[in-house]
Design a protein around this motif. Structure first.
Motif, mmCIF file in Angstrom:
data_model
loop_
_atom_site.group_PDB
_atom_site.id
_atom_site.type_symbol
_atom_site.label_atom_id
_atom_site.label_comp_id
_atom_site.label_asym_id
_atom_site.label_seq_id
_atom_site.Cartn_x
_atom_site.Cartn_y
_atom_site.Cartn_z
ATOM 1 N N GLU A 259 0.855 -1.178 0.000
ATOM 2 C CA GLU A 259 0.000 0.000 0.000
ATOM 3 C C GLU A 259 0.897 1.236 0.000
ATOM 4 N N ALA A 260 0.611 2.127 -0.903
ATOM 5 C CA ALA A 260 1.416 3.347 -1.030
ATOM 6 C C ALA A 260 0.794 4.476 -0.218
ATOM 7 N N GLY A 261 1.633 5.230 0.419
ATOM 8 C CA GLY A 261 1.147 6.375 1.203
ATOM 9 C C GLY A 261 2.031 7.593 0.973
ATOM 10 N N LEU A 262 1.419 8.750 0.952
ATOM 11 C CA LEU A 262 2.140 10.004 0.744
ATOM 12 C C LEU A 262 2.216 10.767 2.068
ATOM 13 N N GLY A 263 3.409 11.162 2.409
ATOM 14 C CA GLY A 263 3.601 11.956 3.628
ATOM 15 C C GLY A 263 4.228 13.309 3.312
ATOM 16 N N LEU A 264 3.657 14.339 3.890
ATOM 17 C CA LEU A 264 4.179 15.694 3.694
ATOM 18 C C LEU A 264 4.544 16.297 5.051
ATOM 19 N N VAL A 265 5.777 16.816 5.136
ATOM 20 C CA VAL A 265 6.236 17.516 6.341
ATOM 21 C C VAL A 265 6.627 18.931 5.916
ATOM 22 N N ALA A 266 5.980 19.927 6.508
ATOM 23 C CA ALA A 266 6.221 21.330 6.139
ATOM 24 C C ALA A 266 6.622 22.119 7.391
ATOM 25 N N MET A 267 7.548 23.061 7.182
ATOM 26 C CA MET A 267 8.012 23.922 8.293
ATOM 27 C C MET A 267 7.995 25.364 7.829
ATOM 28 N N LEU A 268 7.219 26.195 8.524
ATOM 29 C CA LEU A 268 7.107 27.622 8.228
ATOM 30 C C LEU A 268 7.948 28.394 9.259
ATOM 31 N N ARG A 269 8.899 29.182 8.767
ATOM 32 C CA ARG A 269 9.821 29.898 9.658
ATOM 33 C C ARG A 269 9.823 31.383 9.303
ATOM 34 N N PRO A 270 8.859 32.161 9.817
ATOM 35 C CA PRO A 270 8.810 33.609 9.547
ATOM 36 C C PRO A 270 9.833 34.358 10.401
ATOM 37 N N ASP A 271 9.849 35.695 10.210
ATOM 38 C CA ASP A 271 10.782 36.539 10.964
ATOM 39 C C ASP A 271 10.486 36.475 12.459
ATOM 40 N N GLY A 272 11.510 36.551 13.244
ATOM 41 C CA GLY A 272 11.347 36.539 14.701
ATOM 42 C C GLY A 272 12.528 35.893 15.377
ATOM 43 N N PHE A 273 12.411 35.748 16.697
ATOM 44 C CA PHE A 273 13.509 35.207 17.500
ATOM 45 C C PHE A 273 13.080 33.967 18.291
ATOM 46 N N GLY A 274 12.053 33.249 17.796
ATOM 47 C CA GLY A 274 11.685 31.969 18.401
ATOM 48 C C GLY A 274 10.691 32.048 19.541
ATOM 49 N N ASN A 275 9.979 33.161 19.680
ATOM 50 C CA ASN A 275 9.009 33.264 20.782
ATOM 51 C C ASN A 275 7.621 32.762 20.388
ATOM 52 N N LEU A 276 7.487 32.229 19.174
ATOM 53 C CA LEU A 276 6.202 31.657 18.731
ATOM 54 C C LEU A 276 6.492 30.321 18.068
ATOM 55 N N GLN A 277 5.929 29.250 18.628
ATOM 56 C CA GLN A 277 6.091 27.921 18.048
ATOM 57 C C GLN A 277 4.743 27.202 18.032
ATOM 58 N N GLY A 278 4.586 26.325 17.072
ATOM 59 C CA GLY A 278 3.349 25.528 16.997
ATOM 60 C C GLY A 278 3.458 24.459 15.928
ATOM 61 N N PHE A 279 2.630 23.485 16.021
ATOM 62 C CA PHE A 279 2.642 22.412 15.021
ATOM 63 C C PHE A 279 1.262 21.736 14.996
ATOM 64 N N ALA A 280 0.981 21.047 13.878
ATOM 65 C CA ALA A 280 -0.287 20.311 13.726
ATOM 66 C C ALA A 280 -0.047 19.129 12.801
ATOM 67 N N GLY A 281 -0.742 18.039 13.039
ATOM 68 C CA GLY A 281 -0.583 16.846 12.219
ATOM 69 C C GLY A 281 -1.942 16.204 11.909
ATOM 70 N N TYR A 282 -1.975 15.601 10.779
ATOM 71 C CA TYR A 282 -3.231 14.935 10.368
ATOM 72 C C TYR A 282 -2.865 13.675 9.605
ATOM 73 N N THR A 283 -3.549 12.590 9.933
ATOM 74 C CA THR A 283 -3.299 11.299 9.273
ATOM 75 C C THR A 283 -4.598 10.771 8.694
ATOM 76 N N LEU A 284 -4.555 10.359 7.428
ATOM 77 C CA LEU A 284 -5.723 9.767 6.752
ATOM 78 C C LEU A 284 -5.261 8.498 6.065
ATOM 79 N N GLY A 285 -5.541 7.404 6.700
ATOM 80 C CA GLY A 285 -5.084 6.144 6.152
ATOM 81 C C GLY A 285 -3.584 6.110 6.085
#
Length: 483
Positions: free
Chosen positions: A420-446
């Protein structure tokens, strides 16, 4: 031909009264002589220095007359080629008198205060004369800013004739002085005649020399063998000195004990006044040596405590990250995590106390308290603060993100054999700043999964260093196919 000069002070230290006052064209030269050579030397000097008034200050002169001569003389001829001890006695009395006159609150004319000493003898007479002046300054308890060059200058001569010629040239600009002026100065200094009795023996000079020599040699040895290597290790390399406390205490004890032994001769001087002056000077130099050693030890102690505190907090932070549990664990796991962190804090505090005990210096010589008690209390507070702030720290959140990524990527084993083939995407958004805002979210479908993280650390120096000195891309996407 030349006319003979007029002596004003006789061999007993008294002023010779003359009918005529000292004329303006005459000068004053204090001629220091000693031993059986005095009469011949005085005669040779008077023949060579025409039109000048010679103050013949021999070893038999009292301290006040020597000081009076020094006060008005523009030139002092001192002979170290015959009896050096006698010259030292007369010079010491002159120095004391000059210092008493200048420091008794009376205004002293600049033309009178500056005197040239013409030395006949060895080439090292200038240093010897200056050291003698420093001893007189220290014995009177005057400020260390009282310098020889403010009062005197030294010119070295090969023989009597050359010395007399130099002295005569110095006298050329000398102002006229009357016997009344000389008499008044002598009377003023005679009131303090007891001050001079202390400074006319070589025992005091030898004792002071021994103190200065012991101070310079012992401090130089302590600095070369211990203080400088310790400073390089602690200040520059941010490391610790093994068994610093006992080593520092031993260094101070050996140095000060050696000083006491090498300067004990100060107590054997026969004259009570000279013995008191010698012991006072010995204690003054002793306090100076101890102060310099203590200052260096205190600085090294404080620097090592600071280094130890920094390394302890760094190790404690690394331990917290290593044993951090995954996000979303059970209440039982959270309790285990809390207990492990508390144990890590106790271990860190214990290790700090153990190492600090090797740093603290216990010595009866020290006036400062170099104990680790205060530092141990401070480190407990800082460890508690570090533990309380750890959950919201960047390191902890990064550890959570890594654990979530691993959990999201983990799949259950298939119940049936298949591909069974599955596609996984990992994305990282790094806007301007000095690291005082962090967050993440994940979703799995099959077999498919998407993980998106955000952290505004594009301007942080450590982030730029990770990318070779350039800013990271705003959005980074990493696709992967799983079979």
């Amino acid at each position: 031909s030349c006319s003979a000069a007029t002596p004003l002070i006789d061999s007993k230290g008294k002023i010779v009264r003359t009918s005529n006052p000292i004329s303006a064209e005459n000068g004053i030269i204090a001629n220091i002589v000693g031993g059986s050579k005095s009469a011949a030397y005085c005669e040779a000097s008077t023949e060579s220095i025409a039109g000048c008034v010679v103050l013949n200050v021999s070893s038999s002169c009292n301290g006040a007359s020597s000081a009076a001569a020094s006060s008005f003389a523009k030139a002092i001829v001192v002979d170290y080629s015959s009896v050096a001890e006698e010259a030292d006695k007369a010079l010491a009395n002159m120095f004391i008198g000059k210092l008493l006159l200048v420091n008794d609150g009376e205004d002293v004319d600049d033309e009178i205060a500056k005197t040239t000493i013409v030395s006949i003898g060895n080439k090292n007479d200038a240093n010897k004369i200056e050291n003698l002046f420093d001893f007189c300054v220290a014995s009177l308890g005057l400020s260390s800013g009282t310098k020889f060059n403010n009062y005197y200058s030294v010119i070295e001569a090969e023989d009597v004739d050359e010395a007399c010629e130099i002295a005569a040239e110095v006298q050329a600009s000398n102002a006229s002085v009357s016997t009344d002026d000389l008499s008044k100065t002598l009377s003023k200094l005679a009131i303090s005649s007891s001050s001079f009795d202390v400074y006319i023996g070589k025992d005091l000079i030898e004792s002071n020399l021994a103190c200065d020599d012991a101070y310079a040699r012992l401090y130089r040895s302590a600095r070369a063998k211990a203080l400088t290597p310790w400073k390089n290790r602690v200040i520059q390399r941010k490391l610790m000195v093994d068994s610093f406390g006992s080593a520092a205490a031993t260094l101070i004890d050996k140095t000060m004990t050696a000083y006491d032994v090498e300067t004990v001769n100060a107590f054997s001087i026969k004259s009570p006044a000279a013995r008191k002056a010698a012991t006072d000077y010995r204690l003054k130099v002793r306090a100076k040596l101890l102060s310099r050693l203590e200052d260096a030890i205190v600085d090294l102690f404080a620097a090592q405590m600071s280094n130890l505190e920094t390394s302890t907090l760094k190790k404690f932070r690394a331990t917290l990250i290593k044993q951090k549990k995954a996000v979303g664990t059970t209440a039982e796991d959270v309790a285990v995590d809390y207990d492990a962190n508390a144990a890590a804090m106790r271990n860190a505090a214990f290790e700090f106390d153990t190492e600090a005990g090797n740093i603290e210096v216990v010595s009866s010589w020290l006036s400062s308290s170099l104990r680790s008690t205060k530092y141990s209390q401070d480190i407990e507070d800082k460890l508690a603060t570090e533990l309380a702030a750890f959950a919201d720290s960047t390191d902890a959140k990064l550890k959570d993100m890594v654990q979530i990524q691993k959990k999201a990527a983990k799949r259950k084993s298939p119940s049936e054999r298949s591909i069974e083939a599955g596609l996984g995407l990992v994305a990282m958004l790094r806007p301007d700043g000095f690291g005082n805002l962090q967050g993440f979210a994940g979703y799995t479908l099959g077999p498919h999964s998407v993980i998106v993280g955000v952290q505004n650390d594009a301007d942080a120096p450590e982030t730029i260093n990770q990318f070779g000195g350039v800013r990271p891309p705003l959005l980074r996407v990493q696709p992967k196919i799983e079979l």
